[in-house]
Enzyme design. Structure first.
Site, PDB file in Angstrom:
ATOM      1  N   ASP A  12     -42.344  14.394  46.810  1.00 45.92           N
ATOM      2  CA  ASP A  12     -43.198  14.567  45.625  1.00 45.92           C
ATOM      3  C   ASP A  12     -42.855  15.807  44.822  1.00 45.92           C
ATOM      4  OD1 ASP A  12     -44.613  12.279  46.526  1.00 45.92           O
ATOM      5  OD2 ASP A  12     -45.615  13.575  47.968  1.00 45.92           O
ATOM      6  N   HIS A  41     -41.671   7.115  43.377  1.00 40.15           N
ATOM      7  CA  HIS A  41     -41.126   8.011  42.351  1.00 40.15           C
ATOM      8  C   HIS A  41     -41.766   7.674  41.004  1.00 40.15           C
ATOM      9  CE1 HIS A  41     -37.308   9.132  44.784  1.00 40.15           C
ATOM     10  NE2 HIS A  41     -38.431   9.441  45.384  1.00 40.15           N
TER      11      HIS A  41
HETATM   12  P1  IMP Z   1     -44.144   7.454  57.116  1.00 31.71           P
HETATM   13  O1  IMP Z   1     -42.710   7.716  56.846  1.00 31.71           O
HETATM   14  O2  IMP Z   1     -44.790   6.582  56.084  1.00 31.71           O
HETATM   15  O3  IMP Z   1     -44.420   6.977  58.508  1.00 31.71           O
HETATM   16  O4  IMP Z   1     -44.893   8.863  56.993  1.00 31.71           O
HETATM   17  C1  IMP Z   1     -44.536   9.953  57.813  1.00 31.71           C
HETATM   18  C2  IMP Z   1     -44.919  11.255  57.146  1.00 31.71           C
HETATM   19  O5  IMP Z   1     -44.120  11.434  55.982  1.00 31.71           O
HETATM   20  C3  IMP Z   1     -46.366  11.329  56.669  1.00 31.71           C
HETATM   21  O6  IMP Z   1     -46.808  12.669  56.753  1.00 31.71           O
HETATM   22  C4  IMP Z   1     -46.266  10.900  55.194  1.00 31.71           C
HETATM   23  O7  IMP Z   1     -47.329  11.409  54.428  1.00 31.71           O
HETATM   24  C5  IMP Z   1     -44.945  11.519  54.819  1.00 31.71           C
HETATM   25  N1  IMP Z   1     -44.268  10.782  53.729  1.00 31.71           N
HETATM   26  C6  IMP Z   1     -43.551   9.641  53.833  1.00 31.71           C
HETATM   27  N2  IMP Z   1     -43.054   9.291  52.630  1.00 31.71           N
HETATM   28  C7  IMP Z   1     -43.460  10.223  51.749  1.00 31.71           C
HETATM   29  C8  IMP Z   1     -43.227  10.432  50.347  1.00 31.71           C
HETATM   30  O8  IMP Z   1     -42.542   9.705  49.655  1.00 31.71           O
HETATM   31  N3  IMP Z   1     -43.825  11.526  49.787  1.00 31.71           N
HETATM   32  C9  IMP Z   1     -44.547  12.393  50.529  1.00 31.71           C
HETATM   33  N4  IMP Z   1     -44.770  12.253  51.841  1.00 31.71           N
HETATM   34  C10 IMP Z   1     -44.235  11.179  52.451  1.00 31.71           C
HETATM   35 MG    MG Z   2     -43.626  10.546  45.751  1.00 29.20          MG
END
Ligand code: IMP
Ligand code: MG
Length: 334
Positions: A12, A41
């Site tokens: 982000d 995005h």
């Molecule tokens: P997961 O990859 O969805 O299992 O999430 C694992 C960790 O990564 C969590 O803390 C999510 O909030 C974070 N996370 C995954 N994708 C994103 C993203 O695109 N932006 C911000 N945090 C992310």
């Molecule tokens: Mg994002």
């Protein structure tokens, strides 16, 4: 040659906006997206806003060819919807060997307590990745509805590089969410470093001429895990740096810019340039400014001090939502 665009904090940082800008002004022939649907995005251009989980943000330039990388994991419904919304069907292709997330993966994750404890986005990405490692996951070539979208992205990208064309690689998340380099276990299910992005594409270090690491003017994190200097949501609201997640809508935790993390991210990713986004969140008078000289003095000092302490040129500075709200110093500094 490839320009890699990657996140330097916890995702982000505004990669979508920077990728959109480079799509318009970078002279790229093609752009390839790695990662998966857990990453959203956001980009705004000419009064329109898109929240993209698979289509590369550089799509706003109609002359850019679009690819979804071999190492990425797609969801067919999300992909088809985004192709519809962006009108890119004729110029996008999905690598035959990209993985496909199915309903089953989302269901598996929903009841997983480890994922709950790390604050997963529960998009099925980790479960599908685990199956891929176990050699059980179905890849894109196994799905009839993808048939006319498939290609060998690796070969096409390498051929473009050999012809001297420029490729923009759009990574996802940020270094401290990397499976290997992040704050494990509070991380995502892949390596999101510059090297990981290359590996997902199928290109080598010598195919790269620029690595742009993107930082926001402050740090945010969604989900669990350490966040040094974290401020309360009330304080973030007061400072005007309160944000919500693109995919999940969750409130983002916030902290001031972290120099130590930035230095580490620049080193591990071998940054050649840095992009700083949302400068206008810290300095209101910076809003919409597109020339360095027109920035307020304190904002210029903030950027110069960062550049000194990170030791890498800051070439792109975001000052508003529109992809063109950007100060572009590439010509002066490179
Ligand atoms: P997961 O990859 O969805 O299992 O999430 C694992 C960790 O990564 C969590 O803390 C999510 O909030 C974070 N996370 C995954 N994708 C994103 C993203 O695109 N932006 C911000 N945090 C992310
Ligand atoms: Mg994002």
């Amino acid at each position: 040659m490839i320009t890699i665009l990657c996140g330097g904090f916890f995702g982000d940082e505004g990669k979508g906006k920077v990728a959109g800008y480079l799509g318009l002004r970078g002279g790229y022939r093609a752009s390839i997206r790695t990662g998966s649907v857990n990453a959203g995005h956001t980009l705004a251009h000419g009064g329109m806003v898109w929240r993209l989980r698979l289509v590369p943000s550089a799509f706003i330039n109609k002359d850019v060819k679009l690819y979804i990388a071999r190492g990425s994991l797609i969801r067919i419904d999300v992909l088809l919807k985004e192709i519809e919304e962006t009108g890119v069907r004729e110029r996008i292709c999905v690598d035959r060997y990209s993985g496909v997330i199915e309903k089953r993966h989302i269901e598996i994750e929903a009841s997983d307590n480890t994922l709950r404890s790390i604050g997963s986005t529960f998009q099925g990405v980790g479960a599908a990745m685990a199956e891929r490692v176990l050699r059980r996951l179905k890849l894109a070539w196994g799905f009839k509805e993808l048939e006319d979208l498939l290609c060998d992205s690796t070969t096409e990208i390498l051929e473009m590089i050999e012809r001297g064309e420029k490729i923009l690689a759009e990574g996802t998340q940020g270094l401290f969410l990397s499976l290997y380099h992040g704050t494990y276990p509070y991380v995502t299910s892949r390596d999101v470093s510059a090297a990981g992005i290359l590996s997902e594409i199928g290109a080598g270090p010598k195919h790269v001429d620029h690595v742009i690491v993107v930082f926001k003017s402050f740090v945010t994190r969604v989900g669990e895990g350490p966040l040094e200097g974290e401020i309360s949501s009330e304080e973030a609201e007061k400072l005007g740096i309160m944000e919500r997640g693109t995919v999940t809508g969750r409130l983002r935790r916030a902290a001031p810019f972290n120099i130590e993390l930035a230095r580490r991210a620049a080193r591990i990713n071998s940054a050649t340039q840095i992009a700083i986004t949302k400068l206008d969140a810290l300095y209101r008078e910076a809003r919409g400014v597109r020339e360095w000289e027109k920035l307020p003095r304190e904002a210029r000092k903030f950027i110069e001090d960062l550049e000194d302490s990170i030791g890498v040129p800051i070439t792109l500075i975001g000052t508003g939502e529109d992809v063109e709200d950007m100060i572009d110093l590439r010509r002066e500094k490179l």
